[in-house]
Design an enzyme around this catalytic site. Sequence first.
Site, PDB file in Angstrom:
ATOM      1  N   GLN A   1       6.274   9.864   6.904  1.00 16.85           N
ATOM      2  CA  GLN A   1       6.017   9.852   8.350  1.00 16.85           C
ATOM      3  C   GLN A   1       6.653  11.065   9.023  1.00 16.85           C
ATOM      4  O   GLN A   1       7.808  11.385   8.750  1.00 16.85           O
ATOM      5  CB  GLN A   1       6.586   8.575   8.976  1.00 16.85           C
ATOM      6  CG  GLN A   1       5.891   7.297   8.511  1.00 16.85           C
ATOM      7  CD  GLN A   1       4.567   7.039   9.218  1.00 16.85           C
ATOM      8  OE1 GLN A   1       4.009   7.900   9.889  1.00 16.85           O
ATOM      9  NE2 GLN A   1       4.034   5.844   9.032  1.00 16.85           N
ATOM     10  N   TYR A  13      -0.737   0.361  -0.413  1.00 20.86           N
ATOM     11  CA  TYR A  13      -0.697   1.738   0.106  1.00 20.86           C
ATOM     12  C   TYR A  13       0.768   2.167   0.205  1.00 20.86           C
ATOM     13  O   TYR A  13       1.256   2.543   1.264  1.00 20.86           O
ATOM     14  CB  TYR A  13      -1.375   1.839   1.490  1.00 20.86           C
ATOM     15  CG  TYR A  13      -2.783   1.303   1.501  1.00 20.86           C
ATOM     16  CD1 TYR A  13      -3.861   2.138   1.189  1.00 20.86           C
ATOM     17  CD2 TYR A  13      -3.040  -0.037   1.782  1.00 20.86           C
ATOM     18  CE1 TYR A  13      -5.158   1.639   1.177  1.00 20.86           C
ATOM     19  CE2 TYR A  13      -4.338  -0.537   1.753  1.00 20.86           C
ATOM     20  CZ  TYR A  13      -5.393   0.307   1.455  1.00 20.86           C
ATOM     21  OH  TYR A  13      -6.671  -0.182   1.428  1.00 20.86           O
ATOM     22  N   GLU A  24      -0.361   2.251  -5.175  1.00 22.66           N
ATOM     23  CA  GLU A  24      -0.702   3.526  -4.529  1.00 22.66           C
ATOM     24  C   GLU A  24      -1.665   4.259  -5.449  1.00 22.66           C
ATOM     25  O   GLU A  24      -1.529   4.222  -6.662  1.00 22.66           O
ATOM     26  CB  GLU A  24       0.595   4.325  -4.317  1.00 22.66           C
ATOM     27  CG  GLU A  24       0.413   5.750  -3.869  1.00 22.66           C
ATOM     28  CD  GLU A  24      -0.360   5.872  -2.567  1.00 22.66           C
ATOM     29  OE1 GLU A  24      -1.381   6.564  -2.577  1.00 22.66           O
ATOM     30  OE2 GLU A  24       0.058   5.273  -1.557  1.00 22.66           O
ATOM     31  N   ASP A  71      -0.334  -0.624   4.964  1.00 25.65           N
ATOM     32  CA  ASP A  71      -0.204   0.566   5.820  1.00 25.65           C
ATOM     33  C   ASP A  71      -1.319   1.529   5.423  1.00 25.65           C
ATOM     34  O   ASP A  71      -1.082   2.552   4.792  1.00 25.65           O
ATOM     35  CB  ASP A  71       1.183   1.200   5.603  1.00 25.65           C
ATOM     36  CG  ASP A  71       1.435   2.379   6.546  1.00 25.65           C
ATOM     37  OD1 ASP A  71       0.586   2.628   7.432  1.00 25.65           O
ATOM     38  OD2 ASP A  71       2.454   3.062   6.383  1.00 25.65           O
ATOM     39  N   CYS A  77      -2.354   2.981  11.981  1.00 25.81           N
ATOM     40  CA  CYS A  77      -2.329   4.238  12.745  1.00 25.81           C
ATOM     41  C   CYS A  77      -3.640   4.412  13.507  1.00 25.81           C
ATOM     42  O   CYS A  77      -3.908   5.464  14.057  1.00 25.81           O
ATOM     43  CB  CYS A  77      -2.075   5.426  11.828  1.00 25.81           C
ATOM     44  SG  CYS A  77      -3.311   5.621  10.550  1.00 25.81           S
TER      45      CYS A  77
END
Length: 456
Positions: free
Chosen positions: A283, A312, A333, A381, A408
């Site tokens: 981030q 994720y 992932e 996420d 997001c």
Amino acid sequence: MMKKNDIVEVEIVDLSHEGLGVAKVDGLVFFVENALPGEMISMRVLKVNKKIGYGKVEERLTSSPERNEAIDVAYLRSGIADLGHLKYEAQLAFKTKQVKDSLYKIAGIKDMEVPLTLGMDQPFAYRNKAQVPVRRVHGQLETGFFRKNSHDLMPIEDFYIQHPEIDQVIVAVRDLLRRFDLKPYDEKEKSGLIRNIIVRRGHYTGEIMVVFVTTRPKIFRIEQVIELLVAQFPQISSIMQNINDRDTNVIFGPDFRLLYGKEYICDQMLGTTFEISAPSFYQVNTEMAEKLYQTAIEFADVKSDDIVVDAYSGIGTIGLSFAKHVKAVYGVEVVPQAVENSQRNAALNGITNAHYVCDSAEKAMANWVKEGIKANVIVVDPPRKGLTESFIKASSQMNPDKIVYVSCNVATLARDLTLYQELGYQLSNIQPVDLFPQTHHVECVGLLVKERSDGE
């Protein structure tokens, strides 16, 4: 009928989800940059079709009390700070409204209490990463930012929302590239060497990584460039090269090489140390990412015998933050390098109850269900495009008590909620968080809880 270059007087009545002013004229909706609700403007028509048009402010006749007059228009034109003309308190209110509107319009959720977006005390100079194109402008090598919707480089030295030290490193690199006459990339000619400069900085450690993206392996006199750069910035602990010879907008090619120091920098998040490699996702606003993850942990309200699935999982930032509170974390992932990073990050922090696999989130979920792994909490996420239908079904088949959704993009969150609702999961809590002050983007954490029938 309105046409291009007509000038009309209009009132701005709203802001679009991208932060553009909205005006209504003759049954048409116009979108106007750098215009705020309540302002009267003289608008030049730039483009118009059957239902919508785009205009620009020819003259501002009245100003909104929520206008930030101090912003440099370069930041608006480049999209670096496309909401910077709005005062910060009003930005937070705008983002809260975005979340509320999307939940209602897309998911039909109208009675959900959406608290004010969590903001920053100092909402600028926060970014820990810069990706800056290198091009020739008026015969000189420049670094900066592309003007919105174009590939015209605007030379910029102070990026306003980046950590000032990152800006200083970029200027120093630019000056060294000029001094050693290294050629910038030319998109039209497909010539030149240096395409992009990426700089990452650890928020807590201050460690800096510089990545040169080049069209071919050999960089003339790079040793001298490195020597002078490190002398000026001793906190640089990693210099990498990435080779990208493709005609593409994607920044990185597949090939990374170490030029100086180590292949990663370190930083902390919620007291856990992370190794961050050049391509890995981390981030960009560490201070607010900690608030985001802290909110996720509070929403999940986990107990020491809980099992958490981290879908994720990236380099492990969320899952490893959960690991110290629960019995086990299972992460998935799709990027192999990120999976290696997360395994190393677990080892680095002495965390032994976090297990990571490289796969698509859907497949991993289905496998875990087969293996009898039962998660009480699933944390997701996903990227901007949200979750796939197959993932949503697989996650509900695991039958967790709670799903914590870190988003997001509130539009895809709301879309995904409609499917979760059909599968028996209801949104019980939501909190927007401002990870990208001065821009129109908003992150949020949603808590979905399984509806229990009386027999359960």
